[in-house]
Design an enzyme around this catalytic site. Structure first.
Site, PDB file in Angstrom:
ATOM      1  N   SER A   1      -0.403   6.703   8.858  1.00  0.00           N
ATOM      2  CA  SER A   1       0.978   6.310   8.593  1.00  0.00           C
ATOM      3  C   SER A   1       1.757   7.553   8.219  1.00  0.00           C
ATOM      4  CB  SER A   1       1.050   5.313   7.434  1.00  0.00           C
ATOM      5  OG  SER A   1       0.884   4.008   7.923  1.00  0.00           O
TER       6      SER A   1
ATOM      7  N   GLU B   1       0.800  -1.230   0.000  1.00  0.00           N
ATOM      8  CA  GLU B   1       0.000   0.000   0.000  1.00  0.00           C
ATOM      9  C   GLU B   1       0.833   1.280   0.000  1.00  0.00           C
ATOM     10  OE1 GLU B   1      -2.197   1.283   3.565  1.00  0.00           O
ATOM     11  OE2 GLU B   1      -1.860  -0.726   4.352  1.00  0.00           O
TER      12      GLU B   1
ATOM     13  N   SER C   1      -8.113   5.270   8.323  1.00  0.00           N
ATOM     14  CA  SER C   1      -8.673   4.857   9.612  1.00  0.00           C
ATOM     15  C   SER C   1      -7.632   5.117  10.692  1.00  0.00           C
ATOM     16  CB  SER C   1      -9.011   3.370   9.609  1.00  0.00           C
ATOM     17  OG  SER C   1      -9.638   3.012   8.423  1.00  0.00           O
TER      18      SER C   1
ATOM     19  N   ARG D   1       8.699   4.196   6.416  1.00  0.00           N
ATOM     20  CA  ARG D   1       7.587   4.531   7.296  1.00  0.00           C
ATOM     21  C   ARG D   1       8.210   4.949   8.617  1.00  0.00           C
ATOM     22  NH1 ARG D   1       4.124   2.360  11.229  1.00  0.00           N
ATOM     23  NH2 ARG D   1       1.911   2.818  10.936  1.00  0.00           N
TER      24      ARG D   1
END
Lengths: 438, 767
Positions: free
Chosen positions: A260, A203, A257, A272
């Site tokens: 990141s 993703e 939701s 990340r």
């Protein structure tokens, strides 16, 4: 590029708009020049196109590549899907350059899918097409068409798969490129219910790829990116379009939701940095519990009418004014929901105020974490994306303010019009790239 | 805490109301001498601080002028009980509901009229300003909350050993106390009140609020109350401790169906707090929502704390504020969060006296002219309540806490204490050999042992003061108090930091002092001294007749034999009591024959053949056969070799030893240093500053530690940067058993630090 830029400047009308450093990564997708963007944009790349000046050898090489792309181009329909924790984001490429010959060959269910998706703006009870985001006359892999942006709740995923099964989607032999956690979670359901194999994609890869692509092609002649001028001055705070010239490095904050936070140094070089579980899901989840609302729209609507200072305890509520010893303004929030410790105030609080406080709390917290990450990573540009920001000017303005105020103007908050769809776009690009690599 | 109510404190919660009568001798003690008041009024608790002076009796040995020796018969000295005045800090914590009652009480008992001002801090200070001024007639002087907090924090970190701890919910002992660090700065203090303040503290006066968050205790309380219709903070925490957050939170596995492997995110990780409650048609339990909220807030604070610690490159992070305040639930979630976000690089630290920081700081602000920071202070175990676990299922007694009074008392020590410069690694030095907080078996034994010996101590205490008033009653009060402490420690071994034999002894000493029994053994010691002094010359003469080689061994045996005499050790006091004629020679016969349990004598003997030591530091007991017949002859030998000797002796018998040593030896190279305590144990990280200076100036190259308390219960594993000799006879059969020896086994440990010519010596099995 200089030439392209000068032409842009002459055009002027759509404002400064260029793709400078995107070039390298762009060509990796469209190496043969067959892929191009729509009319407004195509001149940017004409140096790569067959009809532009160049040596005959180069021209023939390009022609050969175009041929090869045409042969290896994936069959329609072209979808990219991002299955998140709350929402499924679907992008659909509707070709508008279909020849009569093609149309005759087109199988019936493919045609019906196209018609169904393009002639409706709502699907079932919960599916929505964000018509205002549609990218028109876009050229991808040598085909011209419109890119549609559709979303529906992840809860409806099984109904969606069932539909795919009913429409005999598997007979189309298309590859369904999917990213987001749901690509893994629902993989087996796709297989067993609809006989569909998903091509699962990471993703974050998709997010960055999609973001850079959309930023590059622009938003129907307008910039994709914007910021707020005078973020610390509520009276004069205005939204302004801008370009992501030289997009790297950027701190990318994706608020779905959950949240990141990525430090992006190039399309393929990113990490990340961290994340937080206090995201859009938390806002909606808490709002549902506190106010009984059911949808994000409802929650935002309430929040827009509310006043969080009836819920939150401010510095001045504790110190009577500014807390000078620490340079804290009286109007700063000292304790989110702090007034709610008191029963009388709990009993008299409105749902709107609660919704607003929830929104402000979550937004400020994301801003705070993002700011610390930016300092840690030594990055000054913070790009906020994700569907939490959809129709949510309260949050975008607050984030812009928080970045500016707490960093004393060092950090700049940027936003993108296609907020939550970059993962899906990135997935679609993988489909095209995957075919090309065959 | 039970100190302030009936012994069975579990019932006191229900009977206490706002019109309570305060037991004056327990709560606001020494108000007659009180001055310098400070008050910290928080959202629910008030903390009151004041300074008082305490008069207590000390046994002093007074020497007679020896030119007039004849007039006093044979006696060289006499023991006199003297009054001594020491400074004490009192801190009392109680619910805001009692504030009026308490102020009335203070007004009625306050004698000192010099006090004009009361320093005040905390959010509630302005609310009660008028009340305080009216009731006490003192002017309220407000102090900045954060400044007070930091001042208080520095003070406890510097003065209270085992102040900071790491919380580990599932470990054998949930509280893992930290050693006192030689340098306390810089650190990060994360104060979680209704909001969160993150403060970087760089020195006593330099600190800065580097950040904060509005998501704090107030958010947990306010939002929690809205979600669960539960009013009280404590109840919310209790709900949370029973809930399942996975019913409310969206986890990574809810989105991915499993883990998100490429990012290393496990399936159980929370992806979106309250992510599952974004639906209209589902009910969620109060417990689950409270738990989810607790996780959300704790994780968020932990994450921010880590980000700030990283940006400012700080590794020590202390957490405080009402959100933490001893609540195992929040300490656990914060600890978890810090571990997660720093991958274990930073530990979340908590403080035992966290609730008092504001009051301590406000007090210090008001007492600046007394320079409290120039002194060392010690926690008085007799007067302090200690840390209670607030875990409801762990200790049903603790619920009484909120309805009662909690206390902290600190005594000003006569001397400023610093670490011994000869410690090899001061930051990892732990004085105590066994941590009874962690070793349940040893804990059980020693608690039993001290309780078992209590009757004997009471008897001695009474006997030590035949002519003093109310001896019997005071002794009885001592018995009750110490027994109650032992009971508390049985349930909450962590109440005063790590439980150790040393802390059990200190607690007993504090309780004895509390009831004016400075030295229950003084009479026996006196008798023993008299006998020993009579024998001294003879003993020295016979030693002098020995050949050098024989003498060296005889001297060591002498020290060890002297060590057999110990009225504190039960096995020995039994023998001594039944046979008063038990003599020095008899003691030698009791000693284990070589090879001893730990036997480095050969290495020591080899060393003696070499050049003399420059300067020896000798930690010895304070009186009796031990010092007169064992230590002094050994010291004589060292002096005769040309070694300078510094002897470190506790207060009471200082003059006696001076007398014997100085008059007996008349040697300029022998110096005596008075220690600040009368404990038989030894904490090398808290020694008289003067001694530390001497050690540095004289280039001390030998440290001798003698006695079970100093060399076995403490310092057995202490690593020094010079040669060291640890000598003791094991006079406790349980301990002997544990060490693989038997009663009267000998530990003779001679160590040379690595790098210098090393003689390795077989070590005893670990304690």
């Amino acid at each position: 590029m200089d030439k392209a830029k000068s032409m842009m400047d002459k055009k002027g009308a759509s404002g400064p708009f260029h793709v400078a450093n995107g070039q390298r990564s762009f060509t990796s997708v469209t190496a043969n020049g067959a892929c191009s963007s729509n009319g407004d944009m195509h001149h940017l790349h004409r140096g790569d196109e067959p009809d532009c000046t160049g040596s005959p050898a180069k021209r023939s090489r390009l022609r050969r590549r175009t041929e090869s792309v045409r042969r290896n181009r994936p069959p329609f329909p072209w979808f990219g899907m991002d299955i998140g924790g709350t929402l499924v984001k679907l992008v659909y490429f509707e070709p508008v350059d279909i020849t009569a010959e093609e149309e005759q060959e087109e199988v019936e269910n493919l045609k019906s899918i196209r018609r169904y998706l393009t002639s409706n703006v709502a699907y079932g009870k919960t599916g929505v097409r964000d018509v205002h985001l549609e990218l028109r006359n876009l050229t991808m892999c040598g085909r011209t068409g419109n890119l549609h942006f559709i979303r529906f709740p992840t809860q409806a995923m099984h109904r969606f798969i069932q539909m795919g099964s009913d429409k005999n989607f598997s007979s189309l032999h298309t590859t369904l490129c999917a990213t987001g956690g749901g690509a893994y979670k629902f993989e087996n359901d796709f297989r067993t219910m609809a006989d569909l194999e998903l091509l699962k994609l990471d993703e974050l890869d998709c997010l960055i790829r999609g973001l850079l692509f959309v930023d590059r092609v622009g938003f129907n002649g307008h910039p994709e990116c914007y910021y707020f001028q005078n973020p610390s001055d509520t009276q004069n705070c205005v939204k302004r379009p801008c370009t992501l010239d030289n997009p790297f490095p950027m701190l990318l904050v994706n608020i779905g939701s959950g949240v990141s936070i990525l430090a992006v140094h190039s399309q393929d070089n990113y990490k990340r940095v961290t994340g937080t579980s206090l995201g859009g899901g938390t806002f909606l989840g808490l709002c549902c519990l506190l106010t009984g609302c059911e949808t994000f729209e409802e929650a935002l609507e309430m929040a827009s009418k509310g006043d969080s200072t009836n819920v939150d305890k401010l510095v001045k509520d504790i110190y009577g004014g500014d807390y000078e010893r620490f340079g804290l303004q009286g109007s700063a929030v000292a304790s989110s929901f702090g007034h709610m410790m008191c029963k009388e105030r709990r009993d008299s609080i409105s749902k709107e105020d609660l919704a607003r406080a929830t929104l402000v709390t979550i937004t400020n917290n994301i801003g705070s974490i993002a700011r610390m990450c930016a300092v840690n990573e030594k990055i000054e540009r913070v790009v906020f994306v994700g569907n939490f920001l959809r129709i949510n000017t309260v949050s975008t303005k607050l984030l812009a303010y928080a970045m500016d105020f707490w960093s004393k103007g060092q950090l700049k908050a940027l936003f993108l019009e296609h907020e939550g769809y970059f993962g899906a776009v990135g997935a679609l690009m993988e489909l095209l790239k995957a075919s090309e690599d065959l | 805490m039970a100190e302030c109510g009936p012994v069975d404190s579990s019932t006191s919660t229900h009977t206490m109301d706002k019109s309570i009568t305060l037991p004056p001798d327990e709560i606001f003690r020494n108000l007659e001498n009180a001055k310098r008041f400070a008050i910290d009024i928080g959202g629910s608790l008030t903390k009151l601080a004041y300074y008082s002076t305490v008069q207590h009796k000390v046994a002093k040995v007074r020497s007679f002028d020896h030119t007039a020796k004849e007039a006093h018969g044979d006696k060289l000295y006499e023991i006199a009980v003297q009054e001594e005045v020491t400074a004490r800090l009192h801190f009392i914590k109680f619910e805001n509901a009692y504030i009026e009652t308490c102020l009335d009480f203070i007004k009625d008992h306050l004698v000192n009229t010099e006090t004009k001002v009361i320093k005040a801090t905390g959010g509630g200070a302005h609310k009660f300003k008028d009340l305080i001024e009216r009731k006490l007639g003192l002017k309220v002087d407000k102090e900045d909350e954060m400044t007070c907090l930091i001042k208080g924090c520095n003070f406890v970190l510097r003065n209270i050993p085992h102040e900071a701890f790491v919380y580990a919910k599932h470990a054998d002992s949930e509280f893992r106390f930290q050693n006192t660090q030689p340098y306390i700065f810089p650190y990060l203090l994360v104060n979680i009140g209704s909001g969160v303040s993150i403060v970087k503290v760089e020195s006593e006066d330099k600190f800065e609020r580097i950040g904060g968050s509005s998501i704090g205790g107030g958010t947990f309380w306010g939002l929690g109350a809205l979600l669960t219709k539960t009013k009280r903070f404590d109840e919310l925490l209790q709900l949370a401790s029973k809930g399942q957050h996975t019913n409310v939170d969206m986890l990574v596995k809810d989105i991915y169906g499993g883990s998100y492997g490429s990012l290393g995110l496990t399936g159980d990780l929370i992806a979106s707090s309250f992510g599952k409650s974004a639906t209209a048609n589902k009910e969620f339990s109060k417990e689950d929502m409270a738990k989810s909220l607790l996780h959300m807030i704790s994780n968020d604070i932990g994450q921010l704390a880590c980000l700030y610690a990283k940006v400012h490159n700080l590794s020590r992070v202390y957490f405080g504020g009402f959100f933490i305040r001893g609540h195992p639930v929040t300490m656990h979630t914060i600890t978890y969060s810090i571990n997660y976000f720093t991958k274990g690089e930073v530990q979340a630290l908590f403080l035992r006296h966290e609730g008092y920081l504001g009051a301590i700081g406000a007090f210090l602000k008001g007492a600046e002219e007394d320079n409290p920071n120039q002194y060392s202070w010690g926690e008085n175990y007799a007067g302090s309540s200690g840390l209670m676990s607030v875990s409801p299922d762990m200790n049903p007694m603790q619920r009484a806490r909120s309805g009662t009074f909690d206390m902290l008392e600190m005594d000003r020590l006569e001397r400023q204490l610093v670490k011994l410069p000869l410690l090899q690694d001061p930051s990892s030095y732990i004085p105590d050999t066994v941590d009874l907080t962690e070793d349940a078996l040893a804990r059980e034994y020693w608690l039993f042992c001290f309780e078992d010996a209590l009757d004997g101590v009471v008897k001695r205490a009474v006997a030590s003061q035949p002519d003093m008033p109310e001896t019997q009653e005071r002794a009885e009060k001592f018995r009750q108090k110490y027994r109650h402490k032992l009971q508390t420690l049985r349930h909450q071994p962590f109440a005063y930091g790590s439980l150790t034999v040393r802390s059990l002894l200190d607690t007993r000493e504090h309780c004895l002092n509390e009831f004016n029994f400075p030295d229950p053994y003084s009479k026996i010691k006196q008798r023993e001294n008299d006998v020993a002094l009579k024998y001294y010359l003879k003993a020295v003469k016979s030693l002098d007749q020995l050949e050098w080689e024989e003498r060296q061994f005889a001297l060591i045996r002498g020290v060890l034999a002297g060590n057999v005499f110990d009225w504190g050790a039960k096995a020995v006091s039994d023998v001594l009591e039944s046979d008063p004629e038990f003599g020095f020679e008899e003691a030698k016969r009791q000693l284990e024959e070589r090879p001893w349990l730990v036997d480095c004598y050969d290495q020591w003997f080899e060393r003696l053949k070499g050049p003399p030591h420059r300067c020896a530091l000798f930690f010895v007991d304070n009186s009796g056969v031990d010092i007169i017949l064992g230590v002094i002859p050994f010291v004589r030998e060292l002096l005769s070799r040309g070694t300078e000797v510094y002897t470190y002796i506790s207060n009471a018998w200082f003059w006696l030893v001076t007398l014997v040593l100085r008059d007996g030896l008349r040697d300029e190279r022998l110096m005596l240093v008075q220690s600040g305590s009368s404990s038989p144990c030894l904490d090398l990280s808290r020694l008289d500053k003067v001694l530390a200076t001497v050690v540095r100036e004289r280039n001390t190259d030998l440290v001798i530690i003698e006695g079970m308390g100093r060399a076995i219960h403490t310092n057995y594993y202490a690593m020094l940067s010079c040669e060291s000799l640890k000598m003791a006879v094991i006079k406790n059969s349980w301990l002997a058993d544990r060490l693989g020896g038997k009663l009267f086994s000998v530990v003779f440990k001679y160590e040379v630090p690595a790098g210098k010519l090393s003689h390795d010596c077989s070590a005893a099995s670990p304690l």
